[in-house]
Scaffold this motif. Sequence first.
Motif, PDB file in Angstrom:
ATOM      1  N   PRO A 142       0.824  -1.210   0.000  1.00 20.82           N
ATOM      2  CA  PRO A 142       0.000   0.000   0.000  1.00 20.82           C
ATOM      3  C   PRO A 142       0.857   1.258   0.000  1.00 20.82           C
ATOM      4  O   PRO A 142       2.040   1.212   0.346  1.00 20.82           O
ATOM      5  N   PRO A 143       0.259   2.369  -0.385  1.00 23.94           N
ATOM      6  CA  PRO A 143       0.986   3.632  -0.256  1.00 23.94           C
ATOM      7  C   PRO A 143       1.308   3.910   1.213  1.00 23.94           C
ATOM      8  O   PRO A 143       0.604   3.446   2.119  1.00 23.94           O
ATOM      9  N   ALA A 144       2.349   4.663   1.437  1.00 24.45           N
ATOM     10  CA  ALA A 144       2.733   5.045   2.802  1.00 24.45           C
ATOM     11  C   ALA A 144       1.664   5.943   3.417  1.00 24.45           C
ATOM     12  O   ALA A 144       0.914   6.628   2.716  1.00 24.45           O
ATOM     13  N   LEU A 145       1.624   5.944   4.723  1.00 26.60           N
ATOM     14  CA  LEU A 145       0.774   6.872   5.456  1.00 26.60           C
ATOM     15  C   LEU A 145       1.324   8.278   5.275  1.00 26.60           C
ATOM     16  O   LEU A 145       2.515   8.449   5.006  1.00 26.60           O
ATOM     17  N   VAL A 146       0.469   9.268   5.410  1.00 28.13           N
ATOM     18  CA  VAL A 146       0.896  10.663   5.278  1.00 28.13           C
ATOM     19  C   VAL A 146       0.417  11.455   6.487  1.00 28.13           C
ATOM     20  O   VAL A 146      -0.554  11.080   7.140  1.00 28.13           O
ATOM     21  N   PRO A 147       1.086  12.546   6.786  1.00 32.40           N
ATOM     22  CA  PRO A 147       0.644  13.379   7.907  1.00 32.40           C
ATOM     23  C   PRO A 147      -0.767  13.924   7.683  1.00 32.40           C
ATOM     24  O   PRO A 147      -1.179  14.166   6.554  1.00 32.40           O
ATOM     25  N   THR A 148      -1.483  14.109   8.762  1.00 39.57           N
ATOM     26  CA  THR A 148      -2.827  14.674   8.712  1.00 39.57           C
ATOM     27  C   THR A 148      -2.972  15.698   9.834  1.00 39.57           C
ATOM     28  O   THR A 148      -2.269  15.614  10.847  1.00 39.57           O
ATOM     29  N   THR A 149      -3.866  16.617   9.648  1.00 40.92           N
ATOM     30  CA  THR A 149      -4.123  17.601  10.697  1.00 40.92           C
ATOM     31  C   THR A 149      -5.229  17.134  11.638  1.00 40.92           C
ATOM     32  O   THR A 149      -5.524  17.794  12.626  1.00 40.92           O
ATOM     33  N   ASP A 150      -5.831  15.989  11.334  1.00 41.57           N
ATOM     34  CA  ASP A 150      -6.874  15.435  12.178  1.00 41.57           C
ATOM     35  C   ASP A 150      -6.210  14.769  13.386  1.00 41.57           C
ATOM     36  O   ASP A 150      -5.493  13.779  13.248  1.00 41.57           O
ATOM     37  N   ASP A 166      -4.636   9.914   1.265  1.00 38.42           N
ATOM     38  CA  ASP A 166      -5.321  11.196   1.364  1.00 38.42           C
ATOM     39  C   ASP A 166      -4.988  11.845   2.712  1.00 38.42           C
ATOM     40  O   ASP A 166      -5.149  11.213   3.758  1.00 38.42           O
ATOM     41  N   PRO A 167      -4.543  13.099   2.725  1.00 37.52           N
ATOM     42  CA  PRO A 167      -4.209  13.748   3.992  1.00 37.52           C
ATOM     43  C   PRO A 167      -5.411  14.032   4.897  1.00 37.52           C
ATOM     44  O   PRO A 167      -5.229  14.427   6.040  1.00 37.52           O
ATOM     45  N   ILE A 168      -6.609  13.769   4.413  1.00 38.89           N
ATOM     46  CA  ILE A 168      -7.778  13.964   5.277  1.00 38.89           C
ATOM     47  C   ILE A 168      -7.672  13.063   6.504  1.00 38.89           C
ATOM     48  O   ILE A 168      -7.914  13.483   7.620  1.00 38.89           O
ATOM     49  N   ASP A 169      -7.286  11.781   6.280  1.00 42.72           N
ATOM     50  CA  ASP A 169      -7.109  10.888   7.419  1.00 42.72           C
ATOM     51  C   ASP A 169      -5.714  10.274   7.463  1.00 42.72           C
ATOM     52  O   ASP A 169      -5.364   9.600   8.412  1.00 42.72           O
ATOM     53  N   GLY A 170      -4.930  10.500   6.437  1.00 37.23           N
ATOM     54  CA  GLY A 170      -3.547  10.054   6.433  1.00 37.23           C
ATOM     55  C   GLY A 170      -3.310   8.632   5.971  1.00 37.23           C
ATOM     56  O   GLY A 170      -2.159   8.218   5.813  1.00 37.23           O
ATOM     57  N   GLY A 171      -4.371   7.858   5.737  1.00 42.34           N
ATOM     58  CA  GLY A 171      -4.155   6.467   5.385  1.00 42.34           C
ATOM     59  C   GLY A 171      -4.992   5.930   4.237  1.00 42.34           C
ATOM     60  O   GLY A 171      -4.546   5.055   3.514  1.00 42.34           O
ATOM     61  N   HIS A 172      -6.188   6.444   4.082  1.00 41.99           N
ATOM     62  CA  HIS A 172      -7.056   5.929   3.034  1.00 41.99           C
ATOM     63  C   HIS A 172      -6.838   6.682   1.728  1.00 41.99           C
ATOM     64  O   HIS A 172      -6.150   7.700   1.692  1.00 41.99           O
ATOM     65  N   LEU A 173      -7.443   6.190   0.666  1.00 40.31           N
ATOM     66  CA  LEU A 173      -7.239   6.769  -0.662  1.00 40.31           C
ATOM     67  C   LEU A 173      -8.451   7.560  -1.112  1.00 40.31           C
ATOM     68  O   LEU A 173      -9.586   7.186  -0.816  1.00 40.31           O
ATOM     69  N   ASP A 174      -8.195   8.620  -1.856  1.00 38.64           N
ATOM     70  CA  ASP A 174      -9.292   9.337  -2.492  1.00 38.64           C
ATOM     71  C   ASP A 174      -9.556   8.683  -3.848  1.00 38.64           C
ATOM     72  O   ASP A 174      -8.895   7.715  -4.240  1.00 38.64           O
ATOM     73  N   VAL A 175     -10.535   9.211  -4.575  1.00 40.92           N
ATOM     74  CA  VAL A 175     -10.938   8.630  -5.856  1.00 40.92           C
ATOM     75  C   VAL A 175      -9.787   8.643  -6.858  1.00 40.92           C
ATOM     76  O   VAL A 175      -9.510   7.634  -7.525  1.00 40.92           O
ATOM     77  N   ALA A 176      -9.088   9.748  -6.980  1.00 45.70           N
ATOM     78  CA  ALA A 176      -8.012   9.860  -7.968  1.00 45.70           C
ATOM     79  C   ALA A 176      -6.897   8.849  -7.710  1.00 45.70           C
ATOM     80  O   ALA A 176      -6.375   8.229  -8.644  1.00 45.70           O
ATOM     81  N   ASN A 177      -6.542   8.654  -6.462  1.00 45.27           N
ATOM     82  CA  ASN A 177      -5.469   7.711  -6.143  1.00 45.27           C
ATOM     83  C   ASN A 177      -5.927   6.256  -6.267  1.00 45.27           C
ATOM     84  O   ASN A 177      -5.125   5.385  -6.621  1.00 45.27           O
ATOM     85  N   THR A 178      -7.199   6.002  -6.025  1.00 44.89           N
ATOM     86  CA  THR A 178      -7.743   4.665  -6.263  1.00 44.89           C
ATOM     87  C   THR A 178      -7.685   4.348  -7.751  1.00 44.89           C
ATOM     88  O   THR A 178      -7.283   3.251  -8.157  1.00 44.89           O
TER      89      THR A 178
END
Length: 115
Positions: A36-44, A86-98
């Motif tokens: 899977p893609p790496a996790l990313v930082p999130t502000t949540d 997706d940086p919204i939650d740092g772990g899941h994918l948005d539509v474009a990345n899916t």
Amino acid sequence: CRAFDASMGMTRLVQIVQTFPYLEWAPKPQVLIMAPPALVPTTDDWFNDLWGHAIAESKFFGHHYAILAKEMGVHFFDAGKVAEADPIDGGHLDVANTRAIGAGLVPVVKRILGI
């Protein structure tokens, strides 16, 4: 070590597929391990507390799963090369990345299937 635990689980899953008593006339399925893609930082704050500590470690998903795939003699695809979380939650994918993962898998799956 979390990476060791994850690779042990993946190893076991591949072993199950490779040793299942398939019908004699049926070809054994090909196995594709996808990192899977790496996790990313999130502000949540909630998601950051959940897996913020694992961001650095997650950057090695592709490396470790590639080694495992080679050792097990199976196919490999690194989704982190074509998509990012997706940086919204740092772990899941948005539509474009899916979609990017789906598009990236097309040549891999065609090669595996010989089409």
